[in-house]
Design a protein around this motif. Structure first.
Motif, PDB file in Angstrom:
ATOM      1  N   ARG A  87       0.794  -2.616   4.540  1.00 25.55           N
ATOM      2  CA  ARG A  87      -0.462  -3.351   4.634  1.00 25.55           C
ATOM      3  C   ARG A  87      -0.457  -4.283   5.849  1.00 25.55           C
ATOM      4  NH1 ARG A  87      -2.462  -3.511  -1.345  1.00 25.55           N
ATOM      5  NH2 ARG A  87      -3.789  -5.281  -0.807  1.00 25.55           N
ATOM      6  N   SER A 119       2.059  -5.742  -6.790  1.00 24.50           N
ATOM      7  CA  SER A 119       2.683  -5.392  -5.506  1.00 24.50           C
ATOM      8  C   SER A 119       4.161  -5.044  -5.621  1.00 24.50           C
ATOM      9  CB  SER A 119       2.525  -6.545  -4.509  1.00 24.50           C
ATOM     10  OG  SER A 119       1.168  -6.823  -4.265  1.00 24.50           O
ATOM     11  N   LEU A 150      -5.919   0.274  -1.268  1.00 27.30           N
ATOM     12  CA  LEU A 150      -5.594  -1.138  -1.481  1.00 27.30           C
ATOM     13  C   LEU A 150      -5.611  -1.530  -2.949  1.00 27.30           C
ATOM     14  CD1 LEU A 150      -7.518  -2.877   1.459  1.00 27.30           C
ATOM     15  CD2 LEU A 150      -5.032  -2.663   1.196  1.00 27.30           C
ATOM     16  N   LEU A 160      -4.713 -10.202   2.033  1.00 30.11           N
ATOM     17  CA  LEU A 160      -4.847  -8.751   1.891  1.00 30.11           C
ATOM     18  C   LEU A 160      -3.497  -8.090   2.132  1.00 30.11           C
ATOM     19  CD1 LEU A 160      -7.284  -6.670   1.532  1.00 30.11           C
ATOM     20  CD2 LEU A 160      -7.034  -6.294   3.987  1.00 30.11           C
ATOM     21  N   MET A 181       0.848  -1.190   0.000  1.00 25.54           N
ATOM     22  CA  MET A 181       0.000   0.000   0.000  1.00 25.54           C
ATOM     23  C   MET A 181       0.885   1.243   0.000  1.00 25.54           C
ATOM     24  SD  MET A 181      -3.246   0.792   2.456  1.00 25.54           S
ATOM     25  CE  MET A 181      -2.318   0.774   3.997  1.00 25.54           C
ATOM     26  N   LYS A 187      -9.446   3.294   2.721  1.00 25.46           N
ATOM     27  CA  LYS A 187      -8.533   2.152   2.701  1.00 25.46           C
ATOM     28  C   LYS A 187      -8.716   1.323   1.442  1.00 25.46           C
ATOM     29  CE  LYS A 187      -6.974  -1.829   5.415  1.00 25.46           C
ATOM     30  NZ  LYS A 187      -7.177  -2.639   6.649  1.00 25.46           N
ATOM     31  N   ASN A 188      -9.961   1.098   1.056  1.00 30.27           N
ATOM     32  CA  ASN A 188     -10.236   0.298  -0.132  1.00 30.27           C
ATOM     33  C   ASN A 188      -9.651   0.952  -1.380  1.00 30.27           C
ATOM     34  OD1 ASN A 188     -11.631  -2.083  -1.252  1.00 30.27           O
ATOM     35  ND2 ASN A 188     -12.858  -0.565  -2.337  1.00 30.27           N
TER      36      ASN A 188
END
Length: 432
Positions: free
Chosen positions: A366, A333, A101, A208, A1, A97-98
């Motif tokens: 995260r 990522s 993410l 997650l 994140m 947050k969503n």
């Protein structure tokens, strides 16, 4: 994140960086969500301050035996307003947050710009030999060789499970096990990794944290029960989650873990691709390497981790090349990724056998993984890295194809013979 502070302060610069990935950052949406959240936080704090002041005032009046009914009613009204606005805040926090993410990692400056794998940069070939110039030969596919040896069957496996599963028998199963043992032993004894036996089932929070959720849910095998469990797509998930919600010391770093495990992937979106053989299976074994390191030298550790994976290919005598992925081919990522691709003679091309990535602080934010600096005593997010060392099934396929002979027998690489009772060849029975 991504750090929301960096996003706020450098939104134009980050937007340009993410465009290299073919990702459009919705700046206006972010600013709207962020400002809305800030406004609700201010309102919440304001109401809490008013409630605290009222509580003190009520306390003073009560100590004097004075009437406080009017103030109690005010306090109740504030509590009702707080309950309402805290619900709004929870919703705003979730939306904030969503949004974060679903933003991919910031690309390292050294990543070449490109839209697809055709723009990846070749770093080197093994033994400085460009095998793309190698003359084409009559090489059989590894699955055909396995069938001719009566040691491989996908049809029975499909009856037992479904497509993209395989059965290995006899010396081919032994060779698969030998590769697994050889790889993990090499990393433990010669590359300084600590072996970990990991769970094959993880919860959604674990996925997650490493970035598989929410974006890649369709690629996962979900266990439909009340606990919201998933089969691991890679041992990267449990290995990295070992550090979740911890504060390490600077002396703890680096930490290098390795795990041999089964991995499970639904292969969503790969219909019709690599349906033959061991290249793209729903279930496969892999040796995974994970590093937790100081941010000051994570670039160096990416080079070392990639070298550790390369060493397996060198010792096996398999031809390969090292690729630096371009911006459009770098994973969600990852900040920077090297792929190792092994030569597959039957396809006359290189195929990925390892992917080694530096995630920088993307996963650690995260997962809330920090370390305390010795000098400043400040807490910082660690950098995480991971890579395959290697995918066992794909390595088995490469060994079978690169060490086949004209009779369809398979020579065993020297380093694997101690794991196979010094067997030199896997032969057809009529050739024994």
């Amino acid at each position: 994140m991504i750090d929301p502070k960096i996003l706020r302060e450098n939104i134009e610069k980050l937007s340009e960086n993410l465009k290299k990935r073919n990702f459009e950052l919705k700046k206006d949406v972010f600013l709207k969500i962020d400002n809305n959240r800030k406004e609700i936080i201010v309102k919440t704090e304001d109401l809490k301050n008013k409630r605290n002041l009222l509580s003190k005032e009520i306390g003073v009046l009560k100590s004097k035996d004075e009437n406080t009914d009017h103030l109690v009613r005010k306090a109740e009204d504030i509590n009702n307003d707080l309950a309402h606005i805290e619900t709004e805040l929870a919703s705003a926090e979730h939306e904030f947050k969503n949004f974060l993410l679903n933003i991919p990692n910031i690309l390292d400056d050294s990543v070449p710009v490109g839209k697809s794998e055709s723009n990846n940069k070749i770093i080197k070939y093994s033994n400085d030999e460009n095998l793309e110039e190698k003359p084409k030969g009559d090489f059989k596919d590894h699955s055909d060789i396995g069938k001719s040896l009566n040691l491989y069957d996908h049809e029975i496996a499909s009856k037992i499970s479904s497509s993209r599963f395989s059965l290995l028998f006899g010396n081919l199963a032994v060779l698969h096990r030998a590769l697994s043992s050889f790889m993990i032993n090499e990393h433990i004894h010669n590359h300084g990794y600590t072996e970990v036996n990991v769970p094959l089932i993880v919860n959604s929070n674990s996925l997650l944290g490493t970035g598989q959720l929410p974006k890649f849910k369709d690629d996962l095998f979900e266990i439909k029960n009340k606990d919201n469990f998933f089969l691991i797509p890679t041992a990267e998930v449990p290995l990295t989650n070992i550090f979740r919600d911890t504060v390490l010391t600077e002396d703890d770093l680096p930490i290098k873990y390795a795990a041999l495990s089964c991995c499970f992937r639904s292969e969503a979106g790969s219909y019709g691709k690599d349906t033959k053989g061991l290249i793209r299976q729903h279930q496969f074994e892999k040796v995974e390497l994970v590093n937790a390191v100081n941010p000051n030298n994570s670039d160096d550790y990416l080079e070392k981790l990639t070298s550790d994976a390369e060493k397996i290919l060198v010792l096996l005598g398999l031809p390969y090349r090292k690729i630096l992925l371009c911006s459009g081919d770098t994973g969600f990522s990852s900040s920077k990724t090297y792929d190792l691709e092994v030569w597959m003679p039957s396809q006359n091309k290189y195929r990925e056998i390892s992917s080694c990535s530096n995630f920088k602080d993307f996963q650690s934010r995260r997962l809330n993984i920090k370390f305390k600096e010795k000098s400043s005593k400040k807490k910082q997010y660690i950098h995480t890295l991971n890579g395959s060392g290697l995918a066992v099934g794909r390595t088995l396929a490469a060994v079978i194809e690169n060490f086949q002979d004209i009779s369809g027998n398979v020579e065993i690489p020297d380093v694997l013979r101690p794991y196979m009772n010094n067997l030199k060849f896997i032969k057809k029975k009529n050739n024994d």
